[in-house]
Motif scaffolding. Structure first.
Motif, PDB file in Angstrom:
ATOM      1  N   ARG A  75      37.680  37.219  46.993  1.00 40.36           N
ATOM      2  CA  ARG A  75      38.150  37.784  48.264  1.00 40.36           C
ATOM      3  C   ARG A  75      38.367  36.680  49.306  1.00 40.36           C
ATOM      4  N   GLY A  76      37.607  35.602  49.192  1.00 37.89           N
ATOM      5  CA  GLY A  76      37.762  34.478  50.102  1.00 37.89           C
ATOM      6  C   GLY A  76      39.106  33.784  49.961  1.00 37.89           C
ATOM      7  N   LEU A  77      39.805  34.055  48.850  1.00 38.18           N
ATOM      8  CA  LEU A  77      41.128  33.466  48.633  1.00 38.18           C
ATOM      9  C   LEU A  77      42.232  34.309  49.275  1.00 38.18           C
ATOM     10  N   GLY A  78      41.847  35.430  49.868  1.00 39.77           N
ATOM     11  CA  GLY A  78      42.824  36.310  50.527  1.00 39.77           C
ATOM     12  C   GLY A  78      43.188  37.491  49.666  1.00 39.77           C
ATOM     13  N   GLY A  79      43.546  38.562  50.304  1.00 43.73           N
ATOM     14  CA  GLY A  79      43.933  39.770  49.587  1.00 43.73           C
ATOM     15  C   GLY A  79      42.747  40.668  49.341  1.00 43.73           C
ATOM     16  N   SER A  80      43.012  41.839  48.815  1.00 42.96           N
ATOM     17  CA  SER A  80      41.934  42.770  48.514  1.00 42.96           C
ATOM     18  C   SER A  80      41.933  43.095  47.032  1.00 42.96           C
ATOM     19  N   MET A  81      40.772  43.415  46.527  1.00 45.55           N
ATOM     20  CA  MET A  81      40.602  43.753  45.116  1.00 45.55           C
ATOM     21  C   MET A  81      39.615  44.873  45.019  1.00 45.55           C
ATOM     22  N   PRO A  82      39.620  45.663  44.036  1.00 43.34           N
ATOM     23  CA  PRO A  82      40.733  45.949  43.140  1.00 43.34           C
ATOM     24  C   PRO A  82      41.657  46.988  43.759  1.00 43.34           C
ATOM     25  N   CYS A  83      42.825  47.145  43.199  1.00 46.64           N
ATOM     26  CA  CYS A  83      43.768  48.129  43.753  1.00 46.64           C
ATOM     27  C   CYS A  83      44.133  49.213  42.745  1.00 46.64           C
ATOM     28  N   VAL A  84      43.736  49.074  41.497  1.00 47.00           N
ATOM     29  CA  VAL A  84      44.019  50.075  40.466  1.00 47.00           C
ATOM     30  C   VAL A  84      42.680  50.662  40.003  1.00 47.00           C
ATOM     31  N   SER A  85      42.547  51.987  40.072  1.00 48.10           N
ATOM     32  CA  SER A  85      41.303  52.628  39.648  1.00 48.10           C
ATOM     33  C   SER A  85      41.122  52.501  38.140  1.00 48.10           C
ATOM     34  N   LEU A  86      39.906  52.699  37.686  1.00 47.52           N
ATOM     35  CA  LEU A  86      39.626  52.637  36.259  1.00 47.52           C
ATOM     36  C   LEU A  86      40.469  53.657  35.502  1.00 47.52           C
ATOM     37  N   GLU A  87      40.508  54.899  35.987  1.00 48.77           N
ATOM     38  CA  GLU A  87      41.272  55.936  35.300  1.00 48.77           C
ATOM     39  C   GLU A  87      42.755  55.590  35.245  1.00 48.77           C
ATOM     40  N   GLU A  88      43.296  55.083  36.349  1.00 50.73           N
ATOM     41  CA  GLU A  88      44.711  54.704  36.367  1.00 50.73           C
ATOM     42  C   GLU A  88      44.963  53.540  35.416  1.00 50.73           C
ATOM     43  N   GLY A  89      44.072  52.559  35.402  1.00 50.30           N
ATOM     44  CA  GLY A  89      44.221  51.429  34.481  1.00 50.30           C
ATOM     45  C   GLY A  89      44.172  51.877  33.032  1.00 50.30           C
ATOM     46  N   LEU A  90      43.239  52.761  32.703  1.00 47.22           N
ATOM     47  CA  LEU A  90      43.157  53.285  31.337  1.00 47.22           C
ATOM     48  C   LEU A  90      44.413  54.073  30.982  1.00 47.22           C
ATOM     49  N   THR A  91      44.883  54.887  31.924  1.00 44.04           N
ATOM     50  CA  THR A  91      46.097  55.682  31.682  1.00 44.04           C
ATOM     51  C   THR A  91      47.293  54.775  31.436  1.00 44.04           C
ATOM     52  N   ARG A  92      47.446  53.732  32.239  1.00 41.77           N
ATOM     53  CA  ARG A  92      48.558  52.785  32.050  1.00 41.77           C
ATOM     54  C   ARG A  92      48.454  52.087  30.699  1.00 41.77           C
TER      55      ARG A  92
END
Length: 110
Positions: A75-92
């Motif tokens: 997070r110190g490098l900038g940006g936010s994490m994570p942006c994809v939920s576990l269920e969405e990642g599994l579905t993809r």
């Protein structure tokens, strides 16, 4: 995979050479059983998840108290994490596997 790729590119572009960076989801800690249940639900698999104790007496030796990754450095490098939920990642991922199966049926080209 999306979160991993974004994080990898962030580390390559802004990270410190030789440093290690954690990637993952630090909002929710789940057990392997829960991960298996969620995966089973996403793929609409029949049956049930079966959990058996290990016969190895040293199985839980040095068991970490926290399994969620510490993303402070990332997070110190900038940006936010994570942006994809576990269920969405599994579905993809399941969708991608299905597309790969259609593109490369078993036995073709072997």
């Amino acid at each position: 995979m999306t979160d991993f790729i974004v994080s990898l590119l962030r580390v390559i572009a802004r990270g410190v050479d030789g440093e290690a960076y954690n990637v993952g989801d630090d909002h929710e800690e789940i057990s392997m059983r829960e991960l298996a249940e969620r995966t089973r639900s996403v793929v609409k698999a029949r049956g049930q998840v079966i959990v058996r104790p290990s016969d190895d007496p040293d199985y839980l030796t040095d068991n970490p108290q926290r399994r969620c990754p510490d993303l402070t450095k990332l997070r110190g490098l900038g940006g936010s994490m994570p942006c994809v939920s576990l269920e969405e990642g599994l579905t993809r991922y399941v969708r991608w596997l299905a597309a790969e199966d259609r593109a490369h049926p078993a036995g073709e080209g072997s």
